[in-house]
Design a protein around this motif. Structure first.
Motif, short mmCIF file in Angstrom:
data_model
loop_
_atom_site.label_atom_id
_atom_site.label_comp_id
_atom_site.label_asym_id
_atom_site.label_seq_id
_atom_site.Cartn_x
_atom_site.Cartn_y
_atom_site.Cartn_z
N SER A 163 7.78 6.16 -43.60
CA SER A 163 8.68 5.17 -44.19
C SER A 163 9.92 5.99 -44.81
O SER A 163 10.90 5.19 -44.73
N ILE A 164 9.77 7.28 -44.82
CA ILE A 164 11.15 8.03 -45.15
C ILE A 164 11.85 8.12 -43.85
O ILE A 164 13.14 8.26 -43.87
N ILE A 165 11.26 8.86 -42.95
CA ILE A 165 12.23 9.16 -41.77
C ILE A 165 12.96 8.25 -41.39
O ILE A 165 14.16 8.56 -41.04
N PRO A 166 12.71 6.87 -41.00
CA PRO A 166 13.82 6.06 -40.51
C PRO A 166 14.78 5.88 -41.57
O PRO A 166 15.92 5.57 -41.14
N GLU A 181 21.90 9.00 -41.68
CA GLU A 181 22.51 9.70 -41.08
C GLU A 181 23.38 8.94 -39.86
O GLU A 181 24.56 9.31 -39.75
N PHE A 182 22.65 8.00 -39.37
CA PHE A 182 23.33 7.25 -38.06
C PHE A 182 24.51 6.21 -38.54
O PHE A 182 25.64 6.29 -38.16
N ALA A 183 24.32 5.56 -39.73
CA ALA A 183 25.31 4.77 -40.30
C ALA A 183 26.29 5.58 -40.88
O ALA A 183 27.59 5.14 -40.73
N ALA A 231 16.05 -1.45 -45.85
CA ALA A 231 15.66 -2.65 -45.07
C ALA A 231 14.59 -1.81 -44.17
O ALA A 231 13.54 -2.51 -43.70
N ALA A 232 15.13 -0.74 -43.57
CA ALA A 232 14.28 0.01 -42.80
C ALA A 232 12.98 0.34 -43.13
O ALA A 232 11.72 0.27 -42.71
N VAL A 233 12.99 0.76 -44.61
CA VAL A 233 11.64 1.04 -45.20
C VAL A 233 10.79 -0.06 -45.28
O VAL A 233 9.52 -0.03 -45.13
N SER A 234 11.41 -1.18 -45.66
CA SER A 234 10.64 -2.57 -45.89
C SER A 234 9.98 -3.06 -44.50
O SER A 234 8.86 -3.59 -44.48
N LEU A 235 10.73 -2.97 -43.41
CA LEU A 235 10.17 -3.30 -42.05
C LEU A 235 9.16 -2.38 -41.91
O LEU A 235 7.91 -3.00 -41.51
N PHE A 236 9.15 -1.02 -41.95
CA PHE A 236 7.99 -0.36 -41.67
C PHE A 236 7.06 -0.84 -42.59
O PHE A 236 5.75 -0.78 -42.07
N LEU A 237 6.94 -0.63 -43.85
CA LEU A 237 5.70 -1.22 -44.68
C LEU A 237 5.18 -2.36 -44.49
O LEU A 237 4.17 -2.63 -44.55
N GLY A 238 6.28 -3.42 -43.99
CA GLY A 238 5.65 -4.64 -43.62
C GLY A 238 4.90 -4.60 -42.42
O GLY A 238 3.92 -5.61 -42.33
N PHE A 254 23.07 -4.52 -37.29
CA PHE A 254 22.00 -4.87 -36.15
C PHE A 254 21.65 -3.62 -35.57
O PHE A 254 20.51 -3.59 -35.12
N LEU A 255 22.70 -2.93 -34.99
CA LEU A 255 22.17 -1.72 -34.28
C LEU A 255 21.56 -0.83 -35.03
O LEU A 255 20.22 -0.18 -34.36
N CYS A 256 21.72 -0.44 -36.22
CA CYS A 256 20.83 0.26 -37.09
C CYS A 256 19.30 -0.11 -37.20
O CYS A 256 18.52 0.69 -37.03
N GLN A 257 19.36 -1.18 -37.32
CA GLN A 257 17.86 -2.03 -37.51
C GLN A 257 17.20 -1.91 -35.98
O GLN A 257 15.99 -1.44 -36.02
N LEU A 258 17.92 -2.29 -34.95
CA LEU A 258 17.24 -2.38 -33.71
C LEU A 258 16.92 -1.08 -33.01
O LEU A 258 15.85 -0.94 -32.40
N TYR A 259 17.86 -0.15 -33.40
CA TYR A 259 17.80 1.07 -32.88
C TYR A 259 16.74 2.06 -33.37
O TYR A 259 16.38 2.95 -32.79
N ILE A 260 16.87 2.03 -34.92
CA ILE A 260 15.99 2.90 -35.52
C ILE A 260 14.64 2.09 -36.25
O ILE A 260 13.69 2.81 -36.11
N ALA A 261 15.13 1.15 -37.09
CA ALA A 261 14.11 0.71 -37.81
C ALA A 261 12.85 0.04 -36.89
O ALA A 261 11.64 0.12 -37.35
#
Length: 275
Positions: A35-38, A44-46, A65-72, A114-121
């Motif tokens: 959950s930390i890595i993304p 870094e990416f943004a 948001a990335a952490v929330s998606l991973f945990l979800g 959206f790129l951050c979310q689709l590409y990484i999260a």
């Protein structure tokens, strides 16, 4: 040069140990680390997009948001749904906020968000779907993804350094060669055969097929990040890991390989059960 090699070796071993150990120990350690890595990758990416592309991506909220998606996608039942609700609310907020901020180019901010979310999260969310593919936590599957990626990279580097003559994708990555790619694939296939001997999660042909998927999409993932850095005019995405560049540099191959493996495993289920 010797000191740099020692530093790279030490931090490389620590990196592999932390990633592997967190996956293999139990679901809790896997959930904490991944959950930390993304989140760190999006930071870094943004950050690079904001600095070199003049964007105004909201870094903390994209990380959350990335952490929330991973945990979800990792936690069971109502816990998972709660985090998916949080994720959806954050995405809606990131869209709506542009109505009030009066940025000169809100479309760019939306696109990069959206790129951050689709590409990484999303890939790291799908990693949990791979880990939970059997219905219970199966650490060997996510571990195999990273092990095969690492051995593919190692084999490609070793064979390419010795025998590489024909460039694979010179426009984007001049050092990669077809000979190295074949060598990396051999390393990955041999390792996959070892996994099939150790575990009956997949048959030998399925393990070999998964290795080929990882080799192909891992290479494309590496090239995708290389194209991103080339467009920005930078060598490394950051300095998160001394001697190894940024955290995005360490996980770039996995960003396309994980979704491809998830699709591959789903297809195997359909084939086994009949279409």
């Amino acid at each position: 040069m010797k000191n740099n090699f020692v530093k790279r070796a030490i931090f490389g071993i620590l990196f592999v140990a932390i990633v592997s150990g967190s996956i293999l120990y139990d679901l809790t350690t896997y959930t904490i680390i991944f959950s930390i890595i993304p989140a760190l990758m999006i930071r870094e990416f943004a950050g690079l997009l904001n600095r070199y592309r003049g964007a105004s991506v909201h870094v903390p909220l994209n990380m959350l948001a990335a952490v929330s998606l991973f945990l979800g996608m990792t936690l069971p039942g109502s816990q998972g749904y709660l985090f998916l609700i949080v994720y959806t609310a954050l995405i809606l907020y990131l869209l709506i906020r542009e109505l009030y901020l009066k940025h000169t180019d809100p479309i760019t901010n939306w696109a990069y968000t959206f790129l951050c979310q689709l590409y990484i999260a999303v890939p790291f969310g799908l990693l949990s779907k791979v880990a939970l593919h059997t219905g219970a936590y199966a650490p060997l599957l996510p571990f195999a993804i990273f092990a095969l990626l690492w051995l593919n990279d190692t084999g490609a580097y070793c064979v390419g350094s010795l025998f590489g003559k024909h460039r694979l994708f010179e426009r984007i990555s001049p050092r990669k060669s077809w000979e190295g790619s074949v060598g990396g694939a051999v390393f990955a296939l041999a390792t996959a055969a070892g996994f099939s001997w150790y575990s009956d999660l997949l048959t030998l042909p399925q393990w070999l097929g998964m290795a080929l998927v990882i080799v192909v999409f891992g290479t494309w993932g590496d090239l995708t990040e290389s194209l991103f850095k080339r467009q920005l005019g930078i060598k490394d995405s950051g300095n998160f890991l001394p001697g190894h560049g940024g955290i995005l540099d360490r996980f770039d191959s996995s960003l396309l390989a994980i979704p491809a493996v998830w699709i591959y495993l789903i297809v195997q289920v359909y084939i086994r059960n009949g279409w």
